[in-house]
Design a protein around this motif. Sequence first.
Motif, short mmCIF file in Angstrom:
data_model
loop_
_atom_site.label_atom_id
_atom_site.label_comp_id
_atom_site.label_asym_id
_atom_site.label_seq_id
_atom_site.Cartn_x
_atom_site.Cartn_y
_atom_site.Cartn_z
N LEU A 20 57.42 57.81 55.53
CA LEU A 20 56.68 56.94 54.60
C LEU A 20 56.63 55.50 55.13
CD1 LEU A 20 55.23 56.58 51.90
CD2 LEU A 20 57.47 56.24 50.84
N LYS A 21 57.75 55.03 55.66
CA LYS A 21 57.82 53.68 56.21
C LYS A 21 56.78 53.51 57.33
CE LYS A 21 62.07 52.59 56.82
NZ LYS A 21 63.38 52.47 57.53
N GLN A 34 53.16 53.51 56.00
CA GLN A 34 52.81 52.22 55.41
C GLN A 34 52.50 51.18 56.49
OE1 GLN A 34 56.33 51.83 53.01
NE2 GLN A 34 55.34 52.64 51.17
N GLN A 35 53.29 51.21 57.57
CA GLN A 35 53.05 50.29 58.69
C GLN A 35 51.70 50.55 59.35
OE1 GLN A 35 56.39 50.73 61.38
NE2 GLN A 35 57.86 49.92 59.89
N SER A 55 49.13 51.95 57.86
CA SER A 55 48.07 51.98 56.83
C SER A 55 47.46 53.37 56.67
CB SER A 55 46.97 50.96 57.16
OG SER A 55 47.49 49.66 57.16
N LYS A 91 47.16 55.70 54.34
CA LYS A 91 47.37 55.89 52.91
C LYS A 91 47.32 57.36 52.50
CE LYS A 91 45.79 51.29 51.68
NZ LYS A 91 44.79 50.47 50.95
N ALA A 149 50.60 58.72 53.30
CA ALA A 149 51.60 58.12 52.39
C ALA A 149 51.59 58.80 51.03
CB ALA A 149 51.34 56.63 52.25
N TYR A 150 50.40 59.08 50.50
CA TYR A 150 50.40 59.69 49.17
C TYR A 150 50.87 61.14 49.21
CZ TYR A 150 45.64 61.92 49.14
OH TYR A 150 44.53 62.69 49.36
N HIS A 209 54.65 60.69 49.08
CA HIS A 209 55.08 60.36 47.72
C HIS A 209 55.09 61.60 46.83
CE1 HIS A 209 55.71 56.08 47.76
NE2 HIS A 209 54.52 55.84 48.31
N LYS A 228 53.31 56.04 42.36
CA LYS A 228 52.83 55.55 43.66
C LYS A 228 51.84 56.53 44.28
CE LYS A 228 56.86 52.68 44.68
NZ LYS A 228 58.11 52.55 45.45
N LEU A 238 48.07 55.39 45.04
CA LEU A 238 47.52 55.49 46.40
C LEU A 238 46.32 56.41 46.43
CD1 LEU A 238 50.59 55.61 48.81
CD2 LEU A 238 48.69 54.00 48.88
#
Length: 410
Positions: A287-288, A291-292, A294, A296, A299-300, A303, A325, A329
Motif C-alpha cells: 500500500l505504501k 501511494q508513492q 499514485s 489508486k 491501493a483500493y 484497502h 478508504k 479511493l
Amino acid sequence: MAHSADIKEPEKKATDSPSQVAELNRLSFEERNVNPKHSAELAEQALKIAEQNGDVKGQADSKLNLGFSYMQQADHEKSFEQLLSCLVMYEKLGDEKAIANAQYNLGILNVRVGNFSEGIEVLHKSLLWREKHDDKNGMAACYFQIAYINVHFNDLDDAKEAAEKSLVLRKELNDEVGISAALMILGDVLVRQKNFPEAKIALAESLRLREKSTERLGYYATLIRWCEFHIETKEFEKAVELILMGMSKTKIDGIPYGMMRFHQLMGKVKYELQDYPGSKIELEEALKLAQQLSFKSVAYDIHFALWEIFEKEGDFKCALDHYKKFHSLKEEVISMQSNTKLKSVQFMSQVALAQKEAEFEKEKNAELQKAYSIIEDKQKEILDSIKYAQRIQRSQLPSEKYISKYLDNL
C-alpha cells in the motif's frame, strides 16, 4: 542508459532542425520504459524546438512520447491531454500509421485507468489501420492488449483467441520479446480457465524467453503471473520462493512497481495460509508503494483486502477505516475515469473536425489536380493548333531556296 546530462548535447548544434527533433524523439522513445522521467525531458525539449520551427510532425511525435512517459509515471490526466492532442495533429497531417500509434497508446491508457470499454474500442480502431498497412508488429500489439481487456471482462474465449493471434504474428516476425509477451497473456487466460497443464507450459516458456531479454519490466510481468499460477495451484511454498526472488531482484533493479506487486502477492499467500498478521505487514508495504506511485486502483484493492483481514480478526474499527478508504479511493478512480471520458469526448470532436478538414483538403487537392489537368489539356490543344497553323503557313509560302533564286535573277 542515457542520463540527464545527455539532454544538453543537442544544444551544441549550430541550428535547430527537424533532424534534431527526430533524434531527440528517438532517444525519448528508447528511454520511455527504462527512465520515463528522462524520456519526458527529452520529449519536452523536442517539442520546444518543433514549436519554434513550426514543425507539426515533430510536435505530434513529441506529444506522443510525452503521453506515454506521463502514463508510465501514472500522471494519467497529462497523458490523456498529450495523446489526444497528438491524435488531432496526426489526423490533420493524414498520417495513418501515426494515427494508429496514438490510438494504441490511448487504448493502453484507458485500460490503465479502468476505462476498459473505451480502451477496447480505440484499440480496434488502431487494429483496423494496422491491418490496412499490413503492420504485423502493430497488429500483434493490439491483439495482446485486446486479450488483456477480455481477461478483465472474463471473456476468456475471446481473450484466448486474441492471445493466439498475437502469438502467431510474433512467431512470423521471429520476435522473441513479443512471443514471450503473447505466451504470458495466453498463460494468464489458461490459468483462469483452470487449464493448468497448458498454462504451465506457456508461462514457463514465456519466463525462459524473458530471462534472455534485457527488458526487465517484461520479465517481472511474467514472473508475477508465474507466482499467481503457483498460488492458484496451491503450491504456496514454490510461490513464496518465487516472490522472495522477485522482491530481491526488483529492489536491486530499482523497480518500485514490481516491489509493490510482489508484496501484494506475498500478502495474498499469507492470507491463504491464514497468517493474517503476516498478510497485513506485506499488504501495508504494498500500500505504501502504491501511494508513492499514485496507483489508486491497486491501493483500493489493498484497502479492500485489509478490510477483510481486520474484520476476520474482529478489529472492526480498523476494518471500517480501510473500508472507508477503499470506498473513497474507488470514488476518486471513478471520478478520474469520468474526467478522462469527458476529455476524450472533447478531443474526439476535434479529431472528427481534423478528419473532415483533412478530407476537405484531399478533395480540394483532387479538384485542383483535375483543374490543372484540364488547363494542361487546353494548353496542349492550343499549342497543337498553333503548330498546325504554322505548318499550313509554311506549306503555302515559297521556300527560301526559291526566294534566293528569284532575287539572284533580278
